[in-house]
Motif scaffolding. Structure first.
Motif, PDB file in Angstrom:
ATOM      1  N   ARG A 119     -53.485  73.245   7.034  1.00 23.13           N
ATOM      2  CA  ARG A 119     -53.110  74.643   7.199  1.00 23.13           C
ATOM      3  C   ARG A 119     -54.304  75.548   7.523  1.00 23.13           C
ATOM      4  N   ASP A 120     -55.493  75.158   7.112  1.00 24.90           N
ATOM      5  CA  ASP A 120     -56.675  75.996   7.313  1.00 24.90           C
ATOM      6  C   ASP A 120     -57.336  75.798   8.668  1.00 24.90           C
ATOM      7  N   LEU A 121     -56.871  74.838   9.449  1.00 31.27           N
ATOM      8  CA  LEU A 121     -57.489  74.572  10.746  1.00 31.27           C
ATOM      9  C   LEU A 121     -57.129  75.660  11.758  1.00 31.27           C
ATOM     10  N   ARG A 122     -58.143  76.055  12.545  1.00 33.63           N
ATOM     11  CA  ARG A 122     -57.974  77.049  13.594  1.00 33.63           C
ATOM     12  C   ARG A 122     -58.640  76.539  14.876  1.00 33.63           C
ATOM     13  N   GLY A 123     -58.487  77.284  15.941  1.00 32.03           N
ATOM     14  CA  GLY A 123     -59.092  76.894  17.198  1.00 32.03           C
ATOM     15  C   GLY A 123     -60.599  76.738  17.111  1.00 32.03           C
ATOM     16  N   SER A 124     -61.229  77.492  16.230  1.00 34.67           N
ATOM     17  CA  SER A 124     -62.680  77.416  16.069  1.00 34.67           C
ATOM     18  C   SER A 124     -63.130  76.062  15.521  1.00 34.67           C
ATOM     19  N   HIS A 125     -62.197  75.285  14.962  1.00 35.06           N
ATOM     20  CA  HIS A 125     -62.538  73.974  14.398  1.00 35.06           C
ATOM     21  C   HIS A 125     -62.400  72.845  15.417  1.00 35.06           C
ATOM     22  N   ASP A 189     -53.266  64.754  18.155  1.00 42.58           N
ATOM     23  CA  ASP A 189     -52.184  65.734  18.264  1.00 42.58           C
ATOM     24  C   ASP A 189     -52.603  67.083  17.691  1.00 42.58           C
ATOM     25  N   VAL A 190     -53.343  67.060  16.581  1.00 42.13           N
ATOM     26  CA  VAL A 190     -53.809  68.306  15.966  1.00 42.13           C
ATOM     27  C   VAL A 190     -54.753  69.045  16.915  1.00 42.13           C
ATOM     28  N   ILE A 191     -55.668  68.315  17.535  1.00 45.70           N
ATOM     29  CA  ILE A 191     -56.584  68.928  18.505  1.00 45.70           C
ATOM     30  C   ILE A 191     -55.793  69.540  19.657  1.00 45.70           C
ATOM     31  N   SER A 192     -54.823  68.791  20.169  1.00 47.02           N
ATOM     32  CA  SER A 192     -54.022  69.275  21.295  1.00 47.02           C
ATOM     33  C   SER A 192     -53.258  70.548  20.931  1.00 47.02           C
ATOM     34  N   LEU A 193     -52.661  70.582  19.741  1.00 46.10           N
ATOM     35  CA  LEU A 193     -51.919  71.765  19.306  1.00 46.10           C
ATOM     36  C   LEU A 193     -52.833  72.978  19.179  1.00 46.10           C
ATOM     37  N   LEU A 194     -54.017  72.780  18.618  1.00 50.65           N
ATOM     38  CA  LEU A 194     -54.964  73.893  18.460  1.00 50.65           C
ATOM     39  C   LEU A 194     -55.465  74.394  19.811  1.00 50.65           C
ATOM     40  N   GLU A 195     -55.570  73.497  20.783  1.00 52.07           N
ATOM     41  CA  GLU A 195     -55.971  73.922  22.123  1.00 52.07           C
ATOM     42  C   GLU A 195     -54.875  74.763  22.773  1.00 52.07           C
ATOM     43  N   LEU A 196     -53.614  74.453  22.486  1.00 56.31           N
ATOM     44  CA  LEU A 196     -52.501  75.232  23.024  1.00 56.31           C
ATOM     45  C   LEU A 196     -52.354  76.580  22.320  1.00 56.31           C
ATOM     46  N   ASP A 197     -52.601  76.571  21.000  1.00 54.58           N
ATOM     47  CA  ASP A 197     -52.434  77.788  20.187  1.00 54.58           C
ATOM     48  C   ASP A 197     -53.401  77.718  19.013  1.00 54.58           C
ATOM     49  N   PRO A 198     -54.516  78.456  19.061  1.00 60.76           N
ATOM     50  CA  PRO A 198     -55.553  78.360  18.024  1.00 60.76           C
ATOM     51  C   PRO A 198     -55.077  78.678  16.611  1.00 60.76           C
ATOM     52  N   GLY A 199     -53.966  79.422  16.476  1.00 64.44           N
ATOM     53  CA  GLY A 199     -53.490  79.785  15.140  1.00 64.44           C
ATOM     54  C   GLY A 199     -52.219  79.088  14.735  1.00 64.44           C
ATOM     55  N   ILE A 200     -51.865  77.997  15.411  1.00 61.15           N
ATOM     56  CA  ILE A 200     -50.552  77.374  15.204  1.00 61.15           C
ATOM     57  C   ILE A 200     -50.381  76.798  13.796  1.00 61.15           C
TER      58      ILE A 200
END
Length: 225
Positions: A119-125, A189-200
């Motif tokens: 839950r704490d992961l963001r695009g910056s990670h 998959d987590v990396i891909s989702l964060l690339e699509l939406d940094p706050g997903i």
């Protein structure tokens, strides 16, 4: 810690016939975790996370992750570390016997204690996650000859402890409940989702199985109604 055991004197295998995991002191939480239990599927919306789950994580006793701190600060398990950087360390998981390549199991522990879970992961990670993926592949290839595509990297939710870590296993290894749909989220998959939406990760609903012995079970069960 873990020990190898042999069931007979003849044809001894170097890794033992059985692997014995030892947890000491075994707390009530450990006993509940490894006890047979039924599960329910829960739908954790962002609102439920903020009302129910996040307060539970914030109240998590620091003693539960003291062993993580001791490793990160160089007081324990240093001889086992396979890779270390200012961002994370990589070492064998207790589930692995250090011999059987088909059941290879490593864990990466991130040094940043503000990242407690998925839950704490963001695009910056994203750079951190990509570095973990790259270095894990490099270590597996240089030490054991495992080629591209030979590893499965995933993140648990809910995790067993709230200090961010990534599981790395041989792609052919089936590790039971820990790889169930819902609980195990592929790093790619987590990396891909964060690339699509940094706050997903803050905004999505997460669906996963939760055992009746888990500390969140009753609260999350009630929140579904």
């Amino acid at each position: 810690m873990w020990l190898a055991g042999w069931l007979s004197e003849s044809e001894k295998q170097p890794q033992g016939d059985v692997k014995i995991n030892i947890i000491r002191p075994a707390t009530e939480v450990h006993i509940k975790k490894y006890s047979p239990q039924s599960c329910i599927l829960v739908h954790e919306t962002p609102d439920i996370y903020r009302r129910v789950v996040e307060p539970y994580i914030s109240a998590f006793p620091p003693e539960r992750v003291k062993w993580v701190t001791e490793i990160l600060e160089g007081r324990k398990e240093q001889s086992k570390i396979l890779f270390s950087s200012p961002e994370f360390i990589m070492l064998p998981d207790l589930k692995w016997d250090l011999h059987t390549l088909s059941s290879l199991y490593l864990v990466v522990i991130v040094r940043d204690s503000t990242i407690r879970s998925l839950r704490d992961l963001r695009g910056s990670h994203i750079p951190l996650l990509k570095t973990i993926r790259r270095e894990a592949s490099a270590v597996a290839q240089s030490r054991w000859g495992i080629q591209q595509g030979g590893l499965r990297m995933f993140i648990h939710y809910q995790p067993s402890y709230y200090h961010f870590h990534v599981h790395i296993v041989n792609s052919n290894y089936e590790a039971g409940m820990g790889m169930n749909v819902g609980q195990a989220h592929l790093l790619d998959d987590v990396i891909s989702l964060l690339e699509l939406d940094p706050g997903i990760m803050d905004r999505r609903t997460l669906t996963y199985g939760l055992g009746e012995q888990h500390g969140l079970y009753q609260a999350l069960q009630a929140a579904q109604e």
